[in-house]
Design a protein around this motif. Sequence first.
Motif, PDB file in Angstrom:
ATOM      1  N   ALA A 180      29.983  -0.767  69.428  1.00  0.00           N
ATOM      2  CA  ALA A 180      29.881  -0.945  70.874  1.00  0.00           C
ATOM      3  C   ALA A 180      28.744  -1.891  71.230  1.00  0.00           C
ATOM      4  O   ALA A 180      28.901  -2.795  72.057  1.00  0.00           O
ATOM      5  CB  ALA A 180      29.681   0.409  71.560  1.00  0.00           C
ATOM      6  N   SER A 233      31.202   3.757  65.953  1.00  0.00           N
ATOM      7  CA  SER A 233      31.513   3.375  67.331  1.00  0.00           C
ATOM      8  C   SER A 233      30.265   2.920  68.073  1.00  0.00           C
ATOM      9  O   SER A 233      30.312   1.962  68.861  1.00  0.00           O
ATOM     10  CB  SER A 233      32.190   4.530  68.071  1.00  0.00           C
ATOM     11  OG  SER A 233      31.316   5.637  68.218  1.00  0.00           O
ATOM     12  N   THR A 281      26.534   2.828  76.913  1.00  0.00           N
ATOM     13  CA  THR A 281      25.922   2.693  75.592  1.00  0.00           C
ATOM     14  C   THR A 281      24.580   1.975  75.615  1.00  0.00           C
ATOM     15  O   THR A 281      23.766   2.163  74.718  1.00  0.00           O
ATOM     16  CB  THR A 281      26.859   1.972  74.609  1.00  0.00           C
ATOM     17  OG1 THR A 281      27.304   0.743  75.178  1.00  0.00           O
ATOM     18  CG2 THR A 281      28.039   2.841  74.250  1.00  0.00           C
ATOM     19  N   CYS A 314      30.734  -0.576  75.291  1.00  0.00           N
ATOM     20  CA  CYS A 314      31.787   0.266  74.728  1.00  0.00           C
ATOM     21  C   CYS A 314      33.085   0.056  75.496  1.00  0.00           C
ATOM     22  O   CYS A 314      33.299  -0.962  76.139  1.00  0.00           O
ATOM     23  CB  CYS A 314      31.346   1.731  74.787  1.00  0.00           C
ATOM     24  SG  CYS A 314      31.122   2.333  76.486  1.00  0.00           S
ATOM     25  N   ASN A 315      33.962   1.059  75.446  1.00  0.00           N
ATOM     26  CA  ASN A 315      35.235   0.985  76.160  1.00  0.00           C
ATOM     27  C   ASN A 315      35.041   0.919  77.672  1.00  0.00           C
ATOM     28  O   ASN A 315      35.952   0.524  78.403  1.00  0.00           O
ATOM     29  CB  ASN A 315      36.097   2.201  75.817  1.00  0.00           C
ATOM     30  CG  ASN A 315      35.350   3.508  75.993  1.00  0.00           C
ATOM     31  OD1 ASN A 315      34.523   3.869  75.154  1.00  0.00           O
ATOM     32  ND2 ASN A 315      35.608   4.230  77.065  1.00  0.00           N
ATOM     33  N   PHE A 369      34.382  -0.344  66.526  1.00  0.00           N
ATOM     34  CA  PHE A 369      34.454   0.687  67.563  1.00  0.00           C
ATOM     35  C   PHE A 369      35.791   1.420  67.492  1.00  0.00           C
ATOM     36  O   PHE A 369      35.839   2.655  67.599  1.00  0.00           O
ATOM     37  CB  PHE A 369      34.274   0.035  68.934  1.00  0.00           C
ATOM     38  CG  PHE A 369      34.265   0.999  70.075  1.00  0.00           C
ATOM     39  CD1 PHE A 369      33.114   1.708  70.384  1.00  0.00           C
ATOM     40  CD2 PHE A 369      35.401   1.204  70.844  1.00  0.00           C
ATOM     41  CE1 PHE A 369      33.100   2.616  71.448  1.00  0.00           C
ATOM     42  CE2 PHE A 369      35.397   2.094  71.903  1.00  0.00           C
ATOM     43  CZ  PHE A 369      34.238   2.804  72.209  1.00  0.00           C
ATOM     44  N   CYS A 394      36.237   8.487  72.253  1.00  0.00           N
ATOM     45  CA  CYS A 394      35.406   7.335  72.592  1.00  0.00           C
ATOM     46  C   CYS A 394      34.177   7.841  73.356  1.00  0.00           C
ATOM     47  O   CYS A 394      33.903   9.029  73.401  1.00  0.00           O
ATOM     48  CB  CYS A 394      36.206   6.345  73.429  1.00  0.00           C
ATOM     49  SG  CYS A 394      36.804   7.072  74.987  1.00  0.00           S
ATOM     50  N   GLU A 395      33.437   6.923  73.995  1.00  0.00           N
ATOM     51  CA  GLU A 395      32.236   7.344  74.696  1.00  0.00           C
ATOM     52  C   GLU A 395      32.563   8.322  75.833  1.00  0.00           C
ATOM     53  O   GLU A 395      31.894   9.344  75.985  1.00  0.00           O
ATOM     54  CB  GLU A 395      31.472   6.140  75.258  1.00  0.00           C
ATOM     55  CG  GLU A 395      31.302   4.970  74.296  1.00  0.00           C
ATOM     56  CD  GLU A 395      30.752   5.351  72.932  1.00  0.00           C
ATOM     57  OE1 GLU A 395      31.517   5.979  72.172  1.00  0.00           O
ATOM     58  OE2 GLU A 395      29.624   5.023  72.625  1.00  0.00           O
TER      59      GLU A 395
END
Length: 434
Positions: A140, A136, A56, A146-147, A308, A318-319
């Motif tokens: 993020a 998100s 991100t 992010c994740n 997020f 998600c990403e």
Amino acid sequence: MSVPFTPGGAPTFAERARLFHKRVFVDYWPYWAACLAAGVLNIVLLAYWGSAWGVTGELTRWGGHIISAFGVDAKSWPYFQEIGLEGSPLQRTSGYLTLGMLGGALVGALLSGNFRIRMPQQRRRLLQGFIGGVLSGFGARLAMGCNLGSFFSAIPQFSLHGWLFMLGLFPGTYLGVKLALHPWVMGPPGGRRAGARRPAPSTRWQPYAGALAAALMALGAWRAGLVEPAFGILLLFGAGFGFIIQRGRICFTSAFREMWITRQGELARALALAMAVSTLGFAALISRGIGGNIQVASLGVFVGGILFGIGIVLAGGCESGWMYRSMEGYVQLWMAGLGTVVGATLLAWAWHGIGLYDLLVAGWPAINLIDAWGWPGAIFGTLALLAAWYALVTWWESLPSRPAAAPATDAHLAQRAPALTGGSLQPASRQRLP
């Protein structure tokens, strides 16, 4: 697709080759195998690059480039002065890593014959995907990643902010499910009926296109390496990650979302296992002065995790999830990707533009668990917490199903699929995508 063997004898070399091709390039990988592959590759990436897997930050720079093209002086924003906005994606190692992920996911989709333009039956899903992406992306960057950057890579690097982000994901994904299943979001019942399906187009050409795409990726890595060796190597790392997430259907949204819908914990357990392996690998590297990215453990990280979590459920991925599914042709996930860039850019402006940094981040410390607990405490403490998450997911999965929380059949889930996953039962069930 079945792979016949020669009757009454050992399989021939050609039969073994076909079986290998089927298992690697056609069948979806088990969650545990894909997550372990991603974890091991992340260790190798940290050893080479000194930074772990994340996307991100680069996507935020893409947003800065876009608004700069429209005359906005993004370079003067304090946020971009901190993370840097010089050059282009083809002049940054992080740009090559991100582009490689998209390319690797496309190669995986083509080689498996799984590419097809998929327009959602309800056009509202496009807006839903975009809004989810904005939330998100904003969340993020508020959470410093992010994740991937603030979870999968942060916890094994002993940064406390990774655990705060994870805590935010639980209420965030729960709220996201409630919003996605609300009648206003799901739309009228008539719009959710599948109706007659068009015949699926032929996919025979796709493996050849996938092989060509893989060759072009290799050529691109070679050409980039002539400019700067790290460019070509990071492009290949990104391609590896993209291929793995596509083959294994690794979407962190599913790991948390399914807790509230089907109570399936297979992916969550696989992630916990992979992060435990990464913890040991990262510890060996950090002890030698490689890596150890520690971010501020602030209220902003927790709030960002909640935003997020809401966003990824609304977006349908998600990403990592929207990246591989957009390369499979899901138009809703194209909108999610666009929304992610917009949301991250909004955060870059709001960071100091409306005082978000002073409100949620300033004054909070960056806590390194190695400094706080010592090496034995940090390693065994992280492993113990990951084991506790593994056990919690297993316990939650074993509880009696409640009709409101866990649909009894795929038919029930199918009614929710467009609002939750962009129109597919995958990854809640390990079926081939429609």
